[in-house]
Design a protein around this motif. Structure first.
Motif, mmCIF file in Angstrom:
data_model
loop_
_atom_site.group_PDB
_atom_site.id
_atom_site.type_symbol
_atom_site.label_atom_id
_atom_site.label_comp_id
_atom_site.label_asym_id
_atom_site.label_seq_id
_atom_site.Cartn_x
_atom_site.Cartn_y
_atom_site.Cartn_z
ATOM 1 N N ALA A 105 -68.605 18.110 -6.329
ATOM 2 C CA ALA A 105 -69.026 19.363 -5.693
ATOM 3 C C ALA A 105 -67.854 20.308 -5.463
ATOM 4 C CB ALA A 105 -69.720 19.056 -4.358
ATOM 5 N N GLY A 106 -66.751 20.082 -6.176
ATOM 6 C CA GLY A 106 -65.604 20.978 -6.068
ATOM 7 C C GLY A 106 -64.507 20.518 -5.135
ATOM 8 N N ALA A 107 -64.676 19.375 -4.497
ATOM 9 C CA ALA A 107 -63.657 18.900 -3.548
ATOM 10 C C ALA A 107 -62.346 18.580 -4.253
ATOM 11 C CB ALA A 107 -64.164 17.673 -2.786
ATOM 12 N N GLY A 108 -62.400 18.030 -5.455
ATOM 13 C CA GLY A 108 -61.182 17.711 -6.196
ATOM 14 C C GLY A 108 -60.404 18.959 -6.565
ATOM 15 N N ARG A 109 -61.106 19.961 -7.042
ATOM 16 C CA ARG A 109 -60.433 21.230 -7.382
ATOM 17 C C ARG A 109 -59.860 21.884 -6.133
ATOM 18 N NH1 ARG A 109 -61.610 23.205 -12.685
ATOM 19 N NH2 ARG A 109 -63.227 21.946 -13.628
ATOM 20 N N GLU A 110 -60.588 21.797 -5.043
ATOM 21 C CA GLU A 110 -60.091 22.357 -3.783
ATOM 22 C C GLU A 110 -58.830 21.616 -3.339
ATOM 23 O OE1 GLU A 110 -61.585 23.115 0.793
ATOM 24 O OE2 GLU A 110 -63.103 22.717 -0.744
ATOM 25 N N LEU A 111 -58.832 20.296 -3.469
ATOM 26 C CA LEU A 111 -57.655 19.500 -3.122
ATOM 27 C C LEU A 111 -56.460 19.919 -3.978
ATOM 28 C CD1 LEU A 111 -56.091 17.134 -1.828
ATOM 29 C CD2 LEU A 111 -57.224 15.625 -3.484
ATOM 30 N N MET A 112 -56.658 20.048 -5.274
ATOM 31 C CA MET A 112 -55.555 20.419 -6.160
ATOM 32 C C MET A 112 -55.029 21.816 -5.842
ATOM 33 S SD MET A 112 -55.113 17.673 -7.751
ATOM 34 C CE MET A 112 -53.891 18.200 -8.949
ATOM 35 N N ALA A 113 -55.922 22.748 -5.546
ATOM 36 C CA ALA A 113 -55.498 24.112 -5.197
ATOM 37 C C ALA A 113 -54.732 24.110 -3.874
ATOM 38 C CB ALA A 113 -56.706 25.036 -5.116
ATOM 39 N N GLU A 114 -55.200 23.339 -2.918
ATOM 40 C CA GLU A 114 -54.532 23.271 -1.614
ATOM 41 C C GLU A 114 -53.168 22.600 -1.743
ATOM 42 O OE1 GLU A 114 -54.113 24.449 2.169
ATOM 43 O OE2 GLU A 114 -55.853 24.907 0.931
ATOM 44 N N ALA A 115 -53.070 21.569 -2.577
ATOM 45 C CA ALA A 115 -51.775 20.910 -2.809
ATOM 46 C C ALA A 115 -50.795 21.897 -3.434
ATOM 47 C CB ALA A 115 -51.957 19.687 -3.705
ATOM 48 N N MET A 136 -60.749 8.184 -18.629
ATOM 49 C CA MET A 136 -61.690 8.474 -17.539
ATOM 50 C C MET A 136 -62.017 9.959 -17.428
ATOM 51 S SD MET A 136 -60.375 5.866 -14.618
ATOM 52 C CE MET A 136 -61.916 6.001 -13.716
ATOM 53 N N GLY A 137 -61.476 10.773 -18.316
ATOM 54 C CA GLY A 137 -61.702 12.205 -18.253
ATOM 55 C C GLY A 137 -60.791 12.928 -17.267
ATOM 56 N N LEU A 138 -59.865 12.200 -16.678
ATOM 57 C CA LEU A 138 -58.982 12.819 -15.696
ATOM 58 C C LEU A 138 -58.058 13.854 -16.317
ATOM 59 C CD1 LEU A 138 -58.146 9.617 -13.639
ATOM 60 C CD2 LEU A 138 -59.625 11.518 -12.951
ATOM 61 N N GLU A 139 -57.665 13.630 -17.576
ATOM 62 C CA GLU A 139 -56.808 14.605 -18.251
ATOM 63 C C GLU A 139 -57.495 15.965 -18.305
ATOM 64 O OE1 GLU A 139 -57.864 11.562 -19.462
ATOM 65 O OE2 GLU A 139 -56.543 10.956 -21.097
ATOM 66 N N ARG A 140 -58.801 15.971 -18.591
ATOM 67 C CA ARG A 140 -59.554 17.237 -18.653
ATOM 68 C C ARG A 140 -59.630 17.883 -17.273
ATOM 69 N NH1 ARG A 140 -62.431 13.837 -21.672
ATOM 70 N NH2 ARG A 140 -64.124 13.603 -20.174
ATOM 71 N N PHE A 141 -59.852 17.075 -16.243
ATOM 72 C CA PHE A 141 -59.908 17.611 -14.883
ATOM 73 C C PHE A 141 -58.578 18.269 -14.517
ATOM 74 C CE2 PHE A 141 -58.701 16.924 -10.431
ATOM 75 C CZ PHE A 141 -59.594 17.792 -9.829
ATOM 76 N N TYR A 142 -57.478 17.545 -14.727
ATOM 77 C CA TYR A 142 -56.175 18.103 -14.360
ATOM 78 C C TYR A 142 -55.822 19.311 -15.230
ATOM 79 C CZ TYR A 142 -55.520 14.214 -11.179
ATOM 80 O OH TYR A 142 -55.666 13.325 -10.139
ATOM 81 N N ALA A 143 -56.208 19.287 -16.503
ATOM 82 C CA ALA A 143 -55.972 20.453 -17.364
ATOM 83 C C ALA A 143 -56.714 21.675 -16.818
ATOM 84 C CB ALA A 143 -56.396 20.154 -18.799
ATOM 85 N N ALA A 144 -57.921 21.469 -16.335
ATOM 86 C CA ALA A 144 -58.688 22.583 -15.749
ATOM 87 C C ALA A 144 -58.034 23.110 -14.475
ATOM 88 C CB ALA A 144 -60.120 22.137 -15.460
ATOM 89 N N CYS A 145 -57.170 22.292 -13.872
ATOM 90 C CA CYS A 145 -56.435 22.697 -12.662
ATOM 91 C C CYS A 145 -55.053 23.258 -13.001
ATOM 92 C CB CYS A 145 -56.299 21.511 -11.710
ATOM 93 S SG CYS A 145 -57.867 20.928 -11.032
ATOM 94 N N GLY A 146 -54.779 23.469 -14.298
ATOM 95 C CA GLY A 146 -53.527 24.086 -14.705
ATOM 96 C C GLY A 146 -52.433 23.134 -15.154
ATOM 97 N N TYR A 147 -52.748 21.835 -15.260
ATOM 98 C CA TYR A 147 -51.764 20.845 -15.688
ATOM 99 C C TYR A 147 -51.813 20.679 -17.204
ATOM 100 C CZ TYR A 147 -51.005 19.509 -10.856
ATOM 101 O OH TYR A 147 -50.670 19.527 -9.531
ATOM 102 N N MET A 169 -48.980 11.316 -18.387
ATOM 103 C CA MET A 169 -48.166 12.191 -17.545
ATOM 104 C C MET A 169 -48.657 13.621 -17.670
ATOM 105 S SD MET A 169 -44.165 11.221 -17.791
ATOM 106 C CE MET A 169 -44.290 10.624 -19.467
ATOM 107 N N MET A 170 -48.823 14.263 -16.520
ATOM 108 C CA MET A 170 -49.276 15.652 -16.474
ATOM 109 C C MET A 170 -48.229 16.480 -15.719
ATOM 110 S SD MET A 170 -52.323 15.294 -17.978
ATOM 111 C CE MET A 170 -53.203 16.805 -17.668
ATOM 112 N N TRP A 171 -48.104 17.747 -16.083
ATOM 113 C CA TRP A 171 -47.074 18.630 -15.534
ATOM 114 C C TRP A 171 -47.701 19.998 -15.237
ATOM 115 C CZ3 TRP A 171 -42.118 17.929 -14.083
ATOM 116 C CH2 TRP A 171 -41.251 19.011 -14.073
ATOM 117 N N ARG A 172 -47.382 20.533 -14.073
ATOM 118 C CA ARG A 172 -47.901 21.849 -13.658
ATOM 119 C C ARG A 172 -46.726 22.726 -13.268
ATOM 120 N NH1 ARG A 172 -49.923 26.422 -13.088
ATOM 121 N NH2 ARG A 172 -51.418 26.944 -11.469
ATOM 122 N N PRO A 173 -46.299 23.645 -14.172
ATOM 123 C CA PRO A 173 -45.249 24.585 -13.791
ATOM 124 C C PRO A 173 -45.766 25.545 -12.714
ATOM 125 C CG PRO A 173 -45.695 24.681 -16.164
ATOM 126 C CD PRO A 173 -46.754 23.840 -15.538
#
Length: 175
Positions: A105-115, A136-147, A169-173
């Motif tokens: 329901a968007g809690a993960g994206r909210e967490l990533m934005a707040e972090a 597990m599809g986590l790469e796609r989730f983190y990519a959608a968060c800018g990683y 490994m994921m990286w977010r400049p």
């Protein structure tokens, strides 16, 4: 999504420690990729949780905590400074998790934005690094968060029953 109040650097009390262990165990039991196999239970995550909490005490780790309406933990991200003279311009994001009932329901994206917001406020930090379990599809989730995926170690994570997953490994400049 149930409203979440974000707290950076909450007071670590015995009750919060117990609740964090419960949240971590709940995420594991729901299939979350947070370092333990199902069946671990709250007592099983305590040694790793205590390592995070020791980092908080040492000043190398900070906790971003999402608190639900009832006052309990709904989400976490531990922000860990590298401690390395040549790598002080980036931080690790570890044990990123959302209570299963709040997922989807968007809690993960909210967490990533707040972090990201919190980390930008530290000053001098130019990037965020994290790792996740492949398959597990986590790469796609983190990519959608800018990683961006910057590395992968094949079959580095043994999830049980002979099953192996990649360590990604994921990286977010932040520039």
């Amino acid at each position: 999504m149930t409203p979440v109040r974000w707290v950076l650097d909450p007071e670590i009390t015995p009750r919060l420690r117990e609740e964090l262990a419960g949240l971590w165990s709940e995420v594991v039991e729901a299939g979350g990729a947070v370092g333990f196999p199902p069946g671990t239970g709250p007592a099983g995550v305590l040694p790793e949780l205590d390592r995070h909490l020791a980092g908080i005490g040492a000043g190398t780790t900070r906790l971003l905590l999402g608190v639900d309406e009832a006052g309990g933990p709904a989400a976490t991200a531990f922000i860990v400074h590298t401690g390395h003279a040549l790598m002080g311009h980036w931080v690790w994001l570890k044990t990123v998790m959302v209570r299963p009932a709040a997922q989807g329901a968007g809690a993960g994206r909210e967490l990533m934005a707040e972090a990201e917001r919190a980390i930008r406020g530290f000053g001098g930090i130019r990037a965020i690094r994290l790792t996740c379990r492949g398959g597990m599809g986590l790469e796609r989730f983190y990519a959608a968060c800018g990683y961006k995926e910057v590395g992968r170690v094949p079959d580095a994570i043994a999830v049980g029953g002979g099953e192996l997953r990649d360590d990604v490994m994921m990286w977010r400049p932040l520039d």
